[in-house]
Design an enzyme around this catalytic site. Structure first.
Site, PDB file in Angstrom:
ATOM      1  N   ILE A 222       0.805  -1.233   0.000  1.00 19.28           N
ATOM      2  CA  ILE A 222       0.000   0.000   0.000  1.00 19.28           C
ATOM      3  C   ILE A 222       0.839   1.284   0.000  1.00 19.28           C
ATOM      4  CG2 ILE A 222      -1.869   1.299   1.115  1.00 19.28           C
ATOM      5  CD1 ILE A 222      -2.871  -1.323   2.267  1.00 19.28           C
ATOM      6  N   ASP A 223       2.117   1.210   0.389  1.00 19.80           N
ATOM      7  CA  ASP A 223       2.933   2.425   0.468  1.00 19.80           C
ATOM      8  C   ASP A 223       4.225   2.286  -0.337  1.00 19.80           C
ATOM      9  OD1 ASP A 223       3.552   5.001   1.207  1.00 19.80           O
ATOM     10  OD2 ASP A 223       4.269   4.466   3.213  1.00 19.80           O
ATOM     11  N   ILE A 224       4.099   1.915  -1.612  1.00 16.49           N
ATOM     12  CA  ILE A 224       5.271   1.806  -2.481  1.00 16.49           C
ATOM     13  C   ILE A 224       5.733   3.214  -2.850  1.00 16.49           C
ATOM     14  CG2 ILE A 224       6.138   0.954  -4.703  1.00 16.49           C
ATOM     15  CD1 ILE A 224       5.383  -1.308  -2.831  1.00 16.49           C
TER      16      ILE A 224
ATOM     17  N   ASN B 263      10.641   3.703   0.702  1.00 24.61           N
ATOM     18  CA  ASN B 263      10.389   2.363   1.228  1.00 24.61           C
ATOM     19  C   ASN B 263      11.050   1.260   0.410  1.00 24.61           C
ATOM     20  OD1 ASN B 263       8.920   3.453   3.295  1.00 24.61           O
ATOM     21  ND2 ASN B 263       6.972   3.213   2.262  1.00 24.61           N
TER      22      ASN B 263
ATOM     23  N   THR C 218       1.456   6.967   0.693  1.00 28.18           N
ATOM     24  CA  THR C 218       1.948   8.281   0.291  1.00 28.18           C
ATOM     25  C   THR C 218       1.050   8.811  -0.813  1.00 28.18           C
ATOM     26  OG1 THR C 218       4.185   7.548   0.830  1.00 28.18           O
ATOM     27  CG2 THR C 218       3.981   9.524  -0.528  1.00 28.18           C
TER      28      THR C 218
END
Length: 171
Positions: A69-71, A75, A134
């Site tokens: 969900i937060d690529i 990260n 993000t």
């Protein structure tokens, strides 16, 4: 996921003063740091390596029933340090699983026996109350309030690749 290539192996977990601490190997620099160091320009070869490595990581993660969900570049880490030396220089590590969620749930037998899973099913497309990740890299459906899916991670990766080609995101 710690036994899979490109994922952190946890060496310990502690809870001290309401803080959760995980002991892992020291990773190399984040892609964001490298991208800024290279004046926001990667070569085509570098972008292709990053894309292929990220696809491998997402495939492993999704096969485990988990969405990241937060690529984003912060990260993703390039390589890891062992004894002060950067090794595995063409391995991208997927880190920061704070926003992760499952996208499948088990279907049990008629009696509801939790030891007898007969199938897995994906969650339906539905509205949810929270947004994680993000904002610059999020899929439009997430911004509209829908539950994340595997597509969400792939679109975030696509936005990341666009940023690497253009030097910045167009929005």
């Amino acid at each position: 996921m710690g036994n899979k290539e490109g994922f952190a192996k946890n060496y310990g977990y502690f809870k001290i003063n309401n803080k959760e601490i995980t002991v892992q190997i020291l990773f190399g620099p984040s892609l964001r740091r490298l991208f800024n160091f290279c004046d926001c320009k990667f070569t085509l070869r570098t972008i292709c390596i990053i894309f292929i490595e990220c696809l491998k990581r997402l495939k492993e993660l999704h096969n485990s029933g988990i969405l990241h969900i937060d690529i984003n570049m912060q990260n993703l880490s390039w390589g890891k340090f062992i004894s002060g030396k950067l090794i595995e220089k063409e391995t991208i590590y997927l880190i920061d699983f704070g926003a992760c969620s499952k996208y499948i749930y088990p279907i049990y037998d008629k009696n509801g026996n939790i030891n007898n899973i007969i199938w897995y099913k994906t969650y339906p497309k539905e509205k949810i109350n929270s947004i994680d990740g993000t904002l610059a890299y999020l899929d439009r459906s997430i911004l509209e309030g829908y539950r994340p899916s595997r597509k969400t991670d792939l679109i975030s990766l696509l936005y990341l690749i666009i940023e690497m080609f253009k030097g910045e995101l167009p929005w």
